[in-house]
Design a protein around this motif. Structure first.
Motif: not given
Length: 590
Positions: A556-582
């Motif tokens: 997944d690109v972001t974790d539950a706190r919306l931090r970008v995995r594999g990076l430091k210093g970057v968080r995503v807060v917008d509709a791109s984070v909505f996890r779509i499986s169902r």
């Protein structure tokens, strides 16, 4: 056609400011048009995108006077853009200077048509150009988010308090859900003849089919069970649009908050790693910006964090340009790979929307208004004087969320989030909406938007070429109808529409004359004809999600706190984070 945008406006932990709402725009001493004019190059937080979610984040963070916040917005000031503020004129924003004016790549299953991708290019982002419908989504949807992230804080019960901090009850029915926030939600300000027909048809079908009717009437769609037909709840309190700029950002700027800085007409072009930073993983603490493709590049530093709030199109594009994305894809474009994140730009989902327009036996639609400059001017003057009349309304005032019949779900994975989450939606507008053709010179019409809100088709966003900047549109592929389930779901919602029109509220006085382009009220007699109609008349409702999806797994690109995995210093807060499986309908904010 712009109805509602997916947003994270009321879902992030920093939600709901305590600032006092003001009605005037006042002086905005912290609104900058030129990067040269900013007092410093370093801030505690940098928010990229003054849109639906970004304005909430910036407002909340800047409540702490010890923290400085810089907001970078590519678009223009919304203050003097009249169609933004007048609800009835919302369609005038599409294709205008406040729209990014994106289009998709040719869509194979839509006869290779390219379709528009409106995105707000102004303060308030897409919350400044949508149709202002306020829906929270279903309890099942939020519980699904909690499940995929492994964080119970995303579930309905703990999230409800944040919804309540965002909006206040409709003044024309304070018993409905909502709480005590800066966004003024209301029921329709100016109900039409159409609304009563929708509600009465729903009640009639419920009487005929019992409590489990797929067409049941519901008083409040925002209680967690979003199924049923209802009057819309709209962000049009006091007769004007309540975008995130109107409810959050402008009040903060008007209060002359000294630690909040907003830079407009300036695009973030990429994120940069800090110099002399010791970290085991990549650490971004700089944002590069420019005001033209060949203009000077400026750099601003974030002491604490960079927060990306550029939406499901802008956020993945910026990550890719910064070297965060699929390794092979980036290398093929000549971009240095900072972090191999294969899911960036992938898992793109959008709601297909079939537009059906019917000629009706009525003189009460708003078609005469949209044809007459004199009538429009008269209604605009009424709105300017007291925020009343037709112009205080959106294009439609009633909607319905419906599940597919059980027999259509046998043997397949349910694409909705749970038993109380919808598959399809119907929206009703009181005129000919010229989204696929020009309004006829005479006649009265209604427009029905038939929408699949739990699609299975998956698209992607990629960079256009090695020319790496945000002044070049990315390649947006929604892959509409790429999965045959979505075709069958759309056929069903079209059938539902025709079932609706077979009830007394519509058949009396022969209200429905014919479907525009057909000699009947049906989209076709055979399945082949009906599918052909779908491919000719489907666009989208402009709710892209999923391109920086959140979840509990490393892929997944972001974790539950919306931090970008594999990076430091970057968080995503917008509709791109909505996890779509169902996928069920994402929540929609201003």
């Amino acid at each position: 056609m712009m109805m509602k945008f997916s947003s994270l406006l009321t879902t992030f932990v920093l939600l709901a400011p305590s600032v006092t709402f003001g009605t005037g725009t006042g002086s905005r001493v912290a609104l900058y048009n030129d990067p040269n004019d900013l007092p410093t190059e370093e801030y505690d937080f940098i928010v990229v995108g003054a849109g639906t979610a970004g304005n909430v984040i910036a407002t909340r963070l800047s409540e702490d006077p010890t923290r400085s916040v810089l907001v970078i917005e590519a678009g223009v000031d919304d203050t003097d853009v009249l169609p933004i503020h007048v609800p009835f004129l919302a369609f005038d924003n599409i294709g205008a200077k406040v729209d990014w004016n994106y289009t998709t790549v040719p869509q194979k299953e839509l006869n290779n048509r390219q379709i528009t991708v409106p995105r707000g290019f102004t303060l308030g982002g897409s919350s400044s150009i949508n149709l202002m419908i306020w829906t929270r989504g279903s309890r099942d949807l939020w519980d699904h988010y909690a499940n995929v992230t492994g964080d119970s804080g995303w579930s309905w019960d703990p999230m409800e308090k944040y919804w309540n901090k965002a909006s206040v009850p409709p003044p024309n029915d304070p018993t409905l859900s909502n709480g005590n926030g800066p966004l003024l939600v209301t029921l329709p300000n100016f109900p039409s003849e159409l609304d009563g027909k929708v509600i009465n048809a729903s009640k009639l079908l419920q009487q005929e089919n019992g409590a489990d009717s797929r067409f049941k009437y519901t008083v409040d769609i925002n209680t967690g069970d979003s199924l049923g037909f209802a009057y819309m709840q709209e962000l049009t309190g006091h007769g004007e649009r309540y975008s995130s700029a109107r409810g959050y950002l402008h009040p903060a700027l008007n209060s002359k908050r000294p630690n909040l800085y907003v830079l407009i007409q300036t695009r973030a072009t990429r994120l940069l790693q800090g110099m002399n930073v010791t970290s085991d993983i990549p650490y971004f603490n700089q944002v590069e910006v420019a005001q033209s493709a060949d203009g000077r590049r400026f750099k601003f530093r974030a002491r604490n964090e960079i927060i990306l709030s550029s939406g499901a199109i802008g956020t993945p594009q910026l990550l890719l340009l910064s070297g965060v994305g699929p390794k092979e894809e980036l290398e093929g474009l000549g971009i240095d790979v900072v972090a191999d994140r294969p899911a960036v730009g992938k898992n793109l989902r959008e709601h297909p929307m079939l537009i059906t327009i019917y000629e009706v036996n009525s003189t009460k639609t708003s078609d005469d208004v949209t044809r007459s400059p004199a009538l429009k001017q008269q209604l605009l003057e009424q709105w300017e004087n007291n925020r009343t009349g037709l112009f205080a309304n959106t294009a439609g005032s009633a909607l319905g969320f419906v599940r597919l019949p059980d027999d259509q779900l046998e043997g397949i994975q349910d694409s909705a989030s749970g038993p109380n989450a919808p598959h399809v939606e119907l929206l009703y507008a009181d005129s000919f909406l010229p989204v696929l053709g020009k309004q006829p010179a005479t006649g009265n019409y209604i427009t029905v938007a038939n929408i699949v809100v739990a699609p299975k088709s998956v698209g992607s966003l990629t960079l256009e070429s090695t020319h790496g900047d945000t002044f070049t549109q990315p390649l947006i592929d929604y892959n509409i109808y790429g999965d045959s389930f979505d075709v069958q779901a759309m056929l069903q919602v079209a059938n539902d529409s025709e079932t609706f029109f077979s009830t007394a509220p519509w058949t009396e006085d022969n209200f429905i004359v014919s479907l525009v382009g057909r000699n009947s009220t049906s989209i076709g007699a055979t399945e082949e004809e009906r599918i052909a109609f779908l491919k000719d008349n489907t666009i989208t409702i402009f709710h892209p999600v999923g391109t920086a999806s959140m979840g509990s797994k490393d892929e997944d690109v972001t974790d539950a706190r919306l931090r970008v995995r594999g990076l430091k210093g970057v968080r995503v807060v917008d509709a791109s984070v909505f996890r779509i499986s169902r996928l069920s309908r994402p929540p929609t904010g201003p």
